[in-house]
Write a protein that holds these residues in place. Structure first.
Motif, PDB file in Angstrom:
ATOM      1  N   VAL A  59      18.405  24.535  92.811  1.00  0.00           N
ATOM      2  CA  VAL A  59      19.069  23.510  91.999  1.00  0.00           C
ATOM      3  C   VAL A  59      20.077  24.280  91.149  1.00  0.00           C
ATOM      4  O   VAL A  59      19.709  24.981  90.203  1.00  0.00           O
ATOM      5  CB  VAL A  59      18.050  22.720  91.145  1.00  0.00           C
ATOM      6  N   TYR A  60      21.353  24.150  91.492  1.00  0.00           N
ATOM      7  CA  TYR A  60      22.395  25.063  91.042  1.00  0.00           C
ATOM      8  C   TYR A  60      23.572  24.353  90.382  1.00  0.00           C
ATOM      9  O   TYR A  60      23.912  23.225  90.727  1.00  0.00           O
ATOM     10  CB  TYR A  60      22.905  25.843  92.267  1.00  0.00           C
ATOM     11  N   ALA A  61      24.209  25.058  89.440  1.00  0.00           N
ATOM     12  CA  ALA A  61      25.495  24.647  88.879  1.00  0.00           C
ATOM     13  C   ALA A  61      26.253  25.910  88.473  1.00  0.00           C
ATOM     14  O   ALA A  61      25.641  26.877  87.995  1.00  0.00           O
ATOM     15  CB  ALA A  61      25.301  23.744  87.668  1.00  0.00           C
ATOM     16  N   ARG A  96      28.081  17.637  87.618  1.00  0.00           N
ATOM     17  CA  ARG A  96      27.178  16.756  86.852  1.00  0.00           C
ATOM     18  C   ARG A  96      27.189  15.323  87.389  1.00  0.00           C
ATOM     19  O   ARG A  96      27.070  14.357  86.641  1.00  0.00           O
ATOM     20  CB  ARG A  96      27.516  16.783  85.368  1.00  0.00           C
ATOM     21  N   ASP A  97      27.296  15.227  88.703  1.00  0.00           N
ATOM     22  CA  ASP A  97      27.301  13.929  89.374  1.00  0.00           C
ATOM     23  C   ASP A  97      25.936  13.718  90.021  1.00  0.00           C
ATOM     24  O   ASP A  97      25.641  14.277  91.084  1.00  0.00           O
ATOM     25  CB  ASP A  97      28.413  13.912  90.429  1.00  0.00           C
ATOM     26  N   ALA A  98      25.097  12.910  89.366  1.00  0.00           N
ATOM     27  CA  ALA A  98      23.729  12.690  89.839  1.00  0.00           C
ATOM     28  C   ALA A  98      23.705  12.042  91.217  1.00  0.00           C
ATOM     29  O   ALA A  98      22.865  12.396  92.057  1.00  0.00           O
ATOM     30  CB  ALA A  98      22.942  11.849  88.841  1.00  0.00           C
ATOM     31  N   LYS A 123      17.592  19.275  86.030  1.00  0.00           N
ATOM     32  CA  LYS A 123      17.588  20.579  85.355  1.00  0.00           C
ATOM     33  C   LYS A 123      17.955  21.624  86.397  1.00  0.00           C
ATOM     34  O   LYS A 123      17.339  21.690  87.453  1.00  0.00           O
ATOM     35  CB  LYS A 123      16.201  20.874  84.776  1.00  0.00           C
ATOM     36  N   THR A 124      18.929  22.448  86.104  1.00  0.00           N
ATOM     37  CA  THR A 124      19.372  23.477  87.040  1.00  0.00           C
ATOM     38  C   THR A 124      18.664  24.796  86.736  1.00  0.00           C
ATOM     39  O   THR A 124      17.987  24.949  85.725  1.00  0.00           O
ATOM     40  CB  THR A 124      20.896  23.656  86.953  1.00  0.00           C
ATOM     41  N   GLY A 125      18.838  25.742  87.643  1.00  0.00           N
ATOM     42  CA  GLY A 125      18.278  27.069  87.449  1.00  0.00           C
ATOM     43  C   GLY A 125      16.881  27.240  88.012  1.00  0.00           C
ATOM     44  O   GLY A 125      16.113  28.057  87.530  1.00  0.00           O
TER      45      GLY A 125
END
Length: 161
Positions: A59-61, A96-98, A123-125
């Protein structure tokens, strides 16, 4: 040309995948019957397919500090060589587009597990280790895990799926 080392590698992959020579439920699983016999040719670049049992979902950003720490560790684990039965997937939440994020999860076949684990808040990371058969998160990898711990968690998740 017959290459016994390739046949032995294929047999090891089959044993590690839990498949038997009578498994006909999944065409993606190589069986002993598919192995070459003496006199048959098998190129060294022929891939041995193994059924995916665990998805390692990042789960990345781009803006996520934890992702910047975790991503190189995951790449280091991947550089150690393929882990039969594990498919690595990245869900990108940079924009940040769910809707787009969950569409990626749906396309990867992990939407139910991801929605359940994140419980309404993205939640990312994280690297979520998901059993593909029952759509549940078996384990989570965080930025705190080192490369050896990540490899162990992946192998343990694979064994549990």
């Amino acid at each position: 040309m017959y290459r016994p080392h390739i046949l032995a590698s294929a047999a090891l992959l089959i044993a590690c995948s839990g498949a038997s020579d009578t498994d006909t439920t999944s065409p993606a699983v190589v069986t002993v019957a598919d192995a070459p016999v003496a006199g048959q040719s098998m190129a060294t670049d022929d891939a041995v397919a193994v059924e995916t049992r665990t998805k390692a979902v990042l789960v990345y950003a781009d803006w996520c500090g934890s992702c910047k720490v975790l991503d190189p560790k995951i790449k280091a684990v991947q550089a150690m060589g393929p882990i039969p039965g594990v498919d690595f997937v990245t869900l990108d939440y940079t924009d940040r587009d769910a809707d787009s994020f969950y569409a990626q999860a749906r396309d990867a076949g992990v939407e139910t597990a991801v929605r359940t684990e994140l419980d309404g808040t993205i939640k990312t990371g994280w690297l979520l280790l998901i059993d593909v058969d029952d759509a549940r998160v078996l384990s989570k990898v965080t930025r705190e895990d080192d490369t050896a711990q990540i490899a162990t968690k992946i192998k343990d998740a694979l064994a549990a799926s």
